[in-house]
Design a protein around this motif. Structure first.
Motif, PDB file in Angstrom:
ATOM      1  N   GLY A  95       6.345   0.820   3.213  1.00 40.22           N
ATOM      2  CA  GLY A  95       5.352   1.052   2.172  1.00 40.22           C
ATOM      3  C   GLY A  95       4.016   1.482   2.728  1.00 40.22           C
ATOM      4  O   GLY A  95       3.344   2.365   2.160  1.00 40.22           O
ATOM      5  N   VAL A  96       3.608   0.892   3.849  1.00 46.15           N
ATOM      6  CA  VAL A  96       2.331   1.251   4.474  1.00 46.15           C
ATOM      7  C   VAL A  96       2.352   2.704   4.952  1.00 46.15           C
ATOM      8  O   VAL A  96       1.395   3.463   4.744  1.00 46.15           O
ATOM      9  N   TRP A 140       0.641   8.460   3.701  1.00 48.27           N
ATOM     10  CA  TRP A 140       0.948   9.868   3.445  1.00 48.27           C
ATOM     11  C   TRP A 140       0.650  10.266   2.000  1.00 48.27           C
ATOM     12  O   TRP A 140       0.140  11.352   1.740  1.00 48.27           O
ATOM     13  N   PHE A 141       1.011   9.368   1.089  1.00 45.02           N
ATOM     14  CA  PHE A 141       0.860   9.663  -0.347  1.00 45.02           C
ATOM     15  C   PHE A 141       0.125   8.502  -1.013  1.00 45.02           C
ATOM     16  O   PHE A 141       0.746   7.612  -1.620  1.00 45.02           O
ATOM     17  N   PRO A 142      -1.205   8.473  -0.928  1.00 44.96           N
ATOM     18  CA  PRO A 142      -1.984   7.332  -1.429  1.00 44.96           C
ATOM     19  C   PRO A 142      -2.051   7.224  -2.955  1.00 44.96           C
ATOM     20  O   PRO A 142      -2.712   6.331  -3.478  1.00 44.96           O
ATOM     21  N   GLN A 143      -1.367   8.115  -3.670  1.00 43.31           N
ATOM     22  CA  GLN A 143      -1.398   8.056  -5.137  1.00 43.31           C
ATOM     23  C   GLN A 143      -0.800   6.756  -5.671  1.00 43.31           C
ATOM     24  O   GLN A 143      -1.143   6.302  -6.767  1.00 43.31           O
ATOM     25  N   PHE A 144       0.135   6.151  -4.904  1.00 47.34           N
ATOM     26  CA  PHE A 144       0.762   4.906  -5.324  1.00 47.34           C
ATOM     27  C   PHE A 144       0.466   3.816  -4.304  1.00 47.34           C
ATOM     28  O   PHE A 144       0.301   4.097  -3.109  1.00 47.34           O
ATOM     29  N   PHE A 198       4.490  -0.563  -4.298  1.00 46.00           N
ATOM     30  CA  PHE A 198       5.396   0.269  -5.104  1.00 46.00           C
ATOM     31  C   PHE A 198       6.407   0.964  -4.199  1.00 46.00           C
ATOM     32  O   PHE A 198       7.616   0.991  -4.490  1.00 46.00           O
ATOM     33  N   TYR A 199       5.921   1.512  -3.087  1.00 48.94           N
ATOM     34  CA  TYR A 199       6.837   2.166  -2.140  1.00 48.94           C
ATOM     35  C   TYR A 199       7.787   1.150  -1.515  1.00 48.94           C
ATOM     36  O   TYR A 199       8.976   1.432  -1.324  1.00 48.94           O
TER      37      TYR A 199
END
Length: 468
Positions: free
Chosen positions: A116-117, A122-126, A130-131
Motif C-alpha cells: 500500500g505504501v 506512485w498514485f497518491p489519489q487513494f 485502500f491499496y
C-alpha cells in the motif's frame, strides 16, 4: 500415529507442477525483509550482520534437513505440526500449528501495508490502506480458484525476484571490481577499517540482528507444505531441501556481502531507504528508488500471496485433525480449502485495519506476539525429529533422506535456539517480543491440552488408535 477419517470434499488437489515447486523452493518466500529489512540488521550489528545471516542460514539448513527427513518419509499438508502431533503429543501439534498460523496471518497485513505504501507513493489519489486491502482481496481471489493458479502466480513472482537479486549482485560485484567506470565504491576493507571495525557493537548486537534475519528466512520450511499438493511430494521435498544451501548462499549471503561492501553500516540513510536502494544510489545507478520500489512491490505481493496460502493450509490441517472448526477442513470441487483461505484472510484484513485505525500500540503488540515464533517452530521441529526417527525405525520405514550426524547436530540446533532466545530475553529491545511470544504459546498450549483431553474422552476406548 493417529489416523483421520476422510470425507468427500476433504482432499486437496495435486495442482502444483514440478516447476512450481522448484521456483517456490528457490525464491517463493523472499519478501521485503531482504530488500529493505536487511538495512536494519546491518545498522544494528555493523558488517558483522553477515554473521547473523550465516548463523540464521546454517540454522535453516539444519532445520530443513531435519524436516526433510520427516517429510520425505511421510508428506503431509500439516508438515511439522502433524509431526509434532505424532512425535511429542497432540497438544504440541495443536500449539505449533496455531502459532505458525498466527505468524503468517500477521505477515498478511505487514506485506499488504508495504504494498500500500509503494502504490500510494506512485498514485497518491487513494490512501495506502485502500491499496493494502485491494491487493489482499486480489491475491485472496487467486488462492480461491485453484492451487494451480496460486502456483502460476508464484512462479512468475519468484522468477522476477531471482532476476532482480542476480542483477543486483552482478552490479555490486562489477562496481567493487572497478568494471563499472565512474562508479567507485569503498569496498569492504576500507569500510571496516574506517567505521569501527567488523564488529562495532559487540557480539550481542549480532544475536539481536538474528531476530531480524530470521524473519527474512522463515517460510523456507513451507515448501514441505506445498509439496503435499504435488504428484510426487517426497521427490519434490528432497530436491528442495538439498538446494537450500546454495539458495541461502547466493540470494542472502552474497547479497549482504555486496551491501556491507558498498554501504557504511552507520550510513544514516541505510535503515531509512533500505539496503538495496542505498547500495544502488552509492553505485550511481539511475532510478534506484523506482527500481527497488518495483522489486519490493513484486516481493511483498509474492510474500502476501504465500502468506495466505501457508496460513490456509496450516489451519486446514488443524481442521482435519479436529483441532480447528470443521468448516476450514472442507474443500471445493477444485480441491481448495476456501473456508480456510477466507478465515485466514479476514483475520489478516482485520489486522490491516487495526494498523491504520487503532492506536499504534495495538498493532505493535500483535507483531511482538509473533516475533519469536520462527525460533519456537524450529525448536519443535528439532524435538520432533529426535522422536520421529525412533518411531519411523520402529515401523520399519526406510529413510530415504536423513539428518546429518544424528543426533549430535539435532542437539546442537536445540542448544543454539535456547541460547538465542535466552540472549534475546535479556536484551531490552527484544524482551517484549520473546515474552509476548512465550505468553501466547502458553495460552495456546493450555487450550491444546484441554482440547486433547476432550477428544480423548469423546472417543470410545475400542475406537482409539494407539499413539506410537
Amino acid at each position: 500415529m493417529t489416523t483421520s477419517t476422510q470425507r468427500p470434499g476433504d482432499e486437496l488437489a495435486q495442482g502444483f507442477k514440478p516447476r512450481h515447486i522448484t521456483m517456490l523452493s528457490i525464491a517463493g518466500i523472499i519478501g521485503a525483509g531482504l530488500f529493505v529489512g536487511s538495512g536494519h540488521a546491518i545498522a544494528a550489528a555493523g558488517p558483522s550482520a553477515i554473521l547473523a545471516y550465516v548463523m540464521a542460514g546454517a540454522l535453516v539448513v539444519l532445520v530443513m534437513r531435519m524436516l526433510g527427513e520427516m517429510a520425505v518419509a511421510s508428506p503431509d499438508t500439516g508438515s511439522f505440526s502433524t509431526y509434532a502431533d505424532h512425535a511429542i503429543g497432540r497438544w504440541a501439534g495443536f500449539t505449533i500449528g496455531w502459532l505458525y498460523w498466527w505468524f503468517w496471518v500477521l505477515v498478511i497485513p505487514i506485506e499488504a501495508i508495504a504494498a500500500g505504501v509503494v502504490l500510494n507513493n506512485w498514485f497518491p489519489q487513494f490512501d495506502a490502506w485502500f491499496y493494502a486491502l485491494s491487493v489482499t482481496v486480489l491475491l485472496t481471489a487467486t488462492n480461491l480458484f485453484s492451487v494451480g493458479k496460486y502456483g502460476e502466480f508464484e512462479f512468475w513472482f519468484a522468477m522476477l525476484k531471482i532476476i532482480a537479486i542476480v542483477a543486483f549482485i552482478g552490479l555490486g560485484l562489477a562496481a567493487l571490481s572497478g568494471v563499472l567506470s565512474g562508479r567507485e565504491v569503498s569496498g569492504l576493507q576500507k569500510l571496516v577499517s574506517e567505521h569501527g571495525g567488523f564488529m562495532p557493537n559487540g557480539w550481542t548486537a549480532i544475536i539481536g540482528a538474528l531476530l531480524t534475519t530470521m524473519f527474512s528466512f522463515v517460510g523456507t520450511e513451507a515448501v514441505t507444505i506445498a509439496a503435499s499438493e504435488s504428484k510426487d511430494p517426497a521427490k519434490n521435498i528432497a530436491r528442495a531441501t538439498r538446494s537450500v544451501i546454495w539458495r541461502i548462499s547466493v540470494f542472502y549471503l552474497l547479497s549482504i556481502f555486496v551491501i556491507i561492501s558498498v554501504v557504511a553500516w552507520n550510513d544514516p540513510l541505510l535503515p531509512v531507504q533500505g539496503s538495496y536502494q542505498r547500495a544502488l544510489e552509492i553505485m550511481n545507478i539511475p532510478y534506484a528508488k523506482f527500481l527497488v520500489d518495483l522489486v519490493v512491490l513484486v516481493a511483498v505481493a509474492s510474500c502476501l500471496n504465500s502468506s495466505i496460502y501457508i496460513a490456509s493450509r496450516m489451519v486446514y490441517s488443524l481442521g482435519k485433525r479436529a483441532d480447528a472448526p470443521a468448516i476450514v477442513s472442507r474443500t471445493s470441487s477444485s480441491g481448495v480449502p476456501r473456508g480456510a483461505v477466507i478465515a485466514s484472510t479476514l483475520i489478516g484484513m482485520l489486522a490491516t485495519i487495526v494498523n491504520y485505525f487503532a492506536p499504534a500500540q495495538v498493532f505493535s503488540f500483535l507483531l511482538a506476539s509473533s516475533g519469536s515464533i520462527a525460533l519456537l517452530v524450529y525448536l519443535v521441529i528439532a524435538f520432533s525429529q529426535l522422536r520421529m526417527r525412533s518411531i519411523l525405525q520402529q515401523r520399519k520405514i526406510k529413510l530415504e533422506f536423513r539428518m546429518w550426524l544424528f543426533p549430535w547436530l539435532t542437539y546442537a540446533v536445540i542448544l543454539f535456539i535456547v541460547f538465542a532466545l535466552g540472549v534475546m530475553f535479556v536484551m531490552p529491545e527484544h524482551r517484549l517480543e520473546v515474552t509476548s511470544t512465550f505468553a501466547l504459546a502458553v495460552v495456546i498450549t493450555l487450550l491444546g491440552m484441554i482440547t486433547s483431553k476432550r477428544h480423548a474422552r469423546a472417543v470410545p476406548p475400542a475406537a482409539r488408535v494407539v499413539r506410537s
